[in-house]
Design an enzyme around this catalytic site. Structure first.
Site, PDB file in Angstrom:
ATOM      1  N   ASP A 209      77.087   0.933  34.730  1.00  0.00           N
ATOM      2  CA  ASP A 209      76.120   1.864  35.303  1.00  0.00           C
ATOM      3  C   ASP A 209      74.715   1.280  35.188  1.00  0.00           C
ATOM      4  O   ASP A 209      74.544   0.177  34.680  1.00  0.00           O
ATOM      5  CB  ASP A 209      76.184   3.225  34.591  1.00  0.00           C
ATOM      6  N   ASP A 211      71.107   2.485  33.508  1.00  0.00           N
ATOM      7  CA  ASP A 211      70.465   3.476  32.649  1.00  0.00           C
ATOM      8  C   ASP A 211      68.960   3.341  32.799  1.00  0.00           C
ATOM      9  O   ASP A 211      68.402   2.271  32.545  1.00  0.00           O
ATOM     10  CB  ASP A 211      70.837   3.224  31.181  1.00  0.00           C
ATOM     11  N   ASP A 355      72.390   6.751  35.212  1.00  0.00           N
ATOM     12  CA  ASP A 355      71.891   7.705  34.216  1.00  0.00           C
ATOM     13  C   ASP A 355      70.375   7.690  34.260  1.00  0.00           C
ATOM     14  O   ASP A 355      69.763   6.629  34.098  1.00  0.00           O
ATOM     15  CB  ASP A 355      72.329   7.298  32.788  1.00  0.00           C
TER      16      ASP A 355
HETATM   17  P1  8DG Z   1      77.323  -0.854  30.344  1.00  0.00           P
HETATM   18  O1  8DG Z   1      76.774   0.349  31.053  1.00  0.00           O
HETATM   19  O2  8DG Z   1      76.611  -2.119  30.706  1.00  0.00           O
HETATM   20  O3  8DG Z   1      78.793  -0.970  30.543  1.00  0.00           O
HETATM   21  O4  8DG Z   1      77.058  -0.674  28.773  1.00  0.00           O
HETATM   22  P2  8DG Z   1      75.856   0.068  28.072  1.00  0.00           P
HETATM   23  O5  8DG Z   1      74.683   0.187  28.999  1.00  0.00           O
HETATM   24  O6  8DG Z   1      75.619  -0.578  26.769  1.00  0.00           O
HETATM   25  O7  8DG Z   1      76.459   1.504  27.749  1.00  0.00           O
HETATM   26  P3  8DG Z   1      76.092   2.982  28.259  1.00  0.00           P
HETATM   27  O8  8DG Z   1      77.335   3.789  28.092  1.00  0.00           O
HETATM   28  O9  8DG Z   1      75.509   2.981  29.627  1.00  0.00           O
HETATM   29  O10 8DG Z   1      75.033   3.540  27.202  1.00  0.00           O
HETATM   30  C1  8DG Z   1      73.731   3.026  27.057  1.00  0.00           C
HETATM   31  C2  8DG Z   1      73.154   3.442  25.717  1.00  0.00           C
HETATM   32  O11 8DG Z   1      72.690   4.792  25.711  1.00  0.00           O
HETATM   33  C3  8DG Z   1      74.153   3.362  24.582  1.00  0.00           C
HETATM   34  O12 8DG Z   1      73.640   2.506  23.582  1.00  0.00           O
HETATM   35  C4  8DG Z   1      74.235   4.762  24.023  1.00  0.00           C
HETATM   36  C5  8DG Z   1      72.904   5.338  24.416  1.00  0.00           C
HETATM   37  N1  8DG Z   1      72.792   6.786  24.458  1.00  0.00           N
HETATM   38  C6  8DG Z   1      71.825   7.512  23.784  1.00  0.00           C
HETATM   39  N2  8DG Z   1      71.984   8.821  24.027  1.00  0.00           N
HETATM   40  C7  8DG Z   1      73.049   8.954  24.862  1.00  0.00           C
HETATM   41  C8  8DG Z   1      73.670  10.081  25.463  1.00  0.00           C
HETATM   42  O13 8DG Z   1      73.273  11.245  25.276  1.00  0.00           O
HETATM   43  N3  8DG Z   1      74.729   9.810  26.283  1.00  0.00           N
HETATM   44  C9  8DG Z   1      75.153   8.519  26.521  1.00  0.00           C
HETATM   45  N4  8DG Z   1      76.188   8.310  27.347  1.00  0.00           N
HETATM   46  N5  8DG Z   1      74.582   7.435  25.962  1.00  0.00           N
HETATM   47  C10 8DG Z   1      73.542   7.652  25.139  1.00  0.00           C
HETATM   48  O14 8DG Z   1      70.956   7.003  23.078  1.00  0.00           O
HETATM   49 MN    MN Z   2      74.826   1.278  30.825  1.00  0.00          MN
HETATM   50 MN    MN Z   3      74.970   4.936  30.669  1.00  0.00          MN
END
Ligand code: 8DG
Ligand code: MN
Ligand code: MN
Length: 431
Positions: A209, A211, A355
């Site tokens: 995704d 972020d 996100d």
């Molecule tokens: P990817 O998308 O590249 O596969 O991996 P990522 O970017 O490391 O994982 P992610 O699932 O998109 O999460 C990004 C970061 O956000 C992760 O370190 C956890 C953090 N995070 C928070 N709060 C929240 C929350 O409320 N929900 C989610 N899903 N993640 C959160 O700090």
């Molecule tokens: Mn991510």
């Molecule tokens: Mn995410």
């Protein structure tokens, strides 16, 4: 004289947040197996397996920060976080070239199905397991089974766009999306700031995704931005699906009922956010050869089959203005909005998971650390803060539970300083 791995590694600090964990390391042959076993434990979805998964991940993290490839089991004798089970696995890998336990797991019908089903947007281990027990095995099974997923709009959207959503999001797409949002924000108020966080900020070339963290330098002015922004994106026809969550933050949150450690298990925070799926033009996919591409074969295949290879980006994360919140990017021209939906194959866009998170400026740097991750790095930070400093760290704040006050931060460096930790760059937080 040549030092042994032992001599070089016996001083590895206990907490992951006290050491550098690069994206690429020397022990993929070991961490791959351990991460499969961690995943399998996660799928089992209970307290005992939660601890097992954590133990596998902690062990994997130790191997990720070793300065060289492990060639003999004697090299890992003095390492912490490596229990007897992990030692057996490593021994097996060193003797046979692979872990028979991990291989058995990978070929297990339940595990394979859980991997497939939890890969659908909106589906966690509980639902995936329920479907498995109903005899369902493939995405096609789910699509045919009318009654199940359609009850949940999120899941049915996840299924509709499953092919798109399992095609890795590339860095160039994250950039394009950030440009697009930057452009809208500029027309509302150029003081709004955004930063691409998550895996891309840690130097990954692709992810599941994008972020994006949004803020405004005047406390309070961040309120309402998401509604405004989403309205504009919707008018451009860019939104496929999304759920907007209101902020649930209040001062009581930080004293936290969950101080005993429950909050360590959850990554959920209280920010206003939008978790959704957007349309992004196919032409935004440009191959990025700067970092080693993810070793995952499927991703390789997908990368090469569906990419416009004409433009090769050599941008490193530290040269990208979006990745640095302090580097206020100059105004950009608005990229043209995506064309109309013309069916599946000849459409000009891909569905992408996005996100969007809104933070007040006073919480920005804690939010930035939290949303940069990795998840395991966050967990380590929070555990360390609690155990060593009697402080509670979240994506909102650092709270001193003894002195009962908040510790502010005006930079990421300050977040680390407040935690009495050496600063680690985002690319060193890949545990
Ligand atoms: P990817 O998308 O590249 O596969 O991996 P990522 O970017 O490391 O994982 P992610 O699932 O998109 O999460 C990004 C970061 O956000 C992760 O370190 C956890 C953090 N995070 C928070 N709060 C929240 C929350 O409320 N929900 C989610 N899903 N993640 C959160 O700090
Ligand atoms: Mn991510
Ligand atoms: Mn995410």
């Amino acid at each position: 004289a040549k030092t042994t791995v032992n001599e070089r590694t016996e001083n590895i600090p206990i907490y992951e947040c006290q050491r550098e964990t690069p994206l690429q390391h020397h022990n993929e042959h070991i961490t791959h197996a351990l991460e499969i076993l961690a995943k399998e434990a996660d799928f089992r979805n209970d307290d005992i397996n939660y601890s097992r998964a954590l133990a596998f991940r902690r062990a994997a993290c130790v191997f990720k920060c070793l300065p060289s490839r492990v060639e003999g089991v004697q090299e890992i004798q003095s390492l912490h976080n490596i229990g007897s089970h992990v030692k057996r696995i490593v021994e097996d890998i060193l003797d046979n070239g692979y872990s028979s336990e991990a291989e058995k797991t990978e070929n297990n019908d339940w595990f394979k199905t859980m991997m497939t089903f939890t890969g659908v947007f909106g589906v966690g281990p509980a639902i995936a397991d329920k479907w498995y027990r109903l005899g369902l095995r493939t995405i096609e099974d789910l699509k045919i089974e009318q009654t199940l997923p359609n009850k949940d709009e999120r899941i049915s959207t996840g299924l509709t766009f499953h092919d798109d959503l399992t095609l890795p999001v590339l860095r160039s797409e994250a950039e394009a999306l950030a440009d697009l949002i930057r452009c809208e924000l500029d027309t509302i108020d150029p003081q709004y700031q955004l930063v691409v966080t998550g895996g891309f900020r840690r130097g990954k070339d692709c992810g599941h995704d994008v972020d994006i963290l949004l803020t405004h330098p005047v406390e309070g002015k961040e309120k309402g931005i998401l509604e405004d922004l989403l309205h504009r994106l919707d008018r451009q026809g860019r939104l496929i699906y999304g759920k907007r969550e209101q902020s649930t933050w209040n001062d009581g949150v930080l004293q936290g009922e969950n101080i005993k450690g429950q909050y360590l298990k959850s990554t959920l925070d209280h920010f206003e956010k939008w978790i959704g799926i957007m349309k992004l033009d196919k032409k935004c996919r440009q191959c990025c050869l700067n970092y080693g591409l993810n070793s995952n074969e499927k991703q390789q295949e997908l990368l090469h089959s569906s990419l416009d290879m004409k433009k090769v980006s050599h941008l490193r994360p530290d040269t990208m203005s979006h990745m640095d919140p302090k580097n206020n990017s100059t105004k950009r021209k608005c990229p043209s909005s995506s064309s109309e939906d013309r069916g599946t194959n000849d459409r000009t866009w891909y569905a992408r998971r996005v996100d969007l998170i809104v933070t007040p400026t006073s919480q920005f740097y804690y939010a930035l650390v939290g949303w940069t991750g990795s998840k395991h790095f966050n967990r380590s930070l929070r555990l360390y803060a609690q155990k060593e400093l009697h402080m509670k760290l979240t994506s909102h704040a650092l709270y001193d539970t003894t002195k009962k006050h908040l510790i502010p931060a005006n930079s990421e460096q300050e977040v680390f300083k407040n935690l009495h930790l050496r600063y680690l760059e985002p690319v060193e937080r890949n545990c």
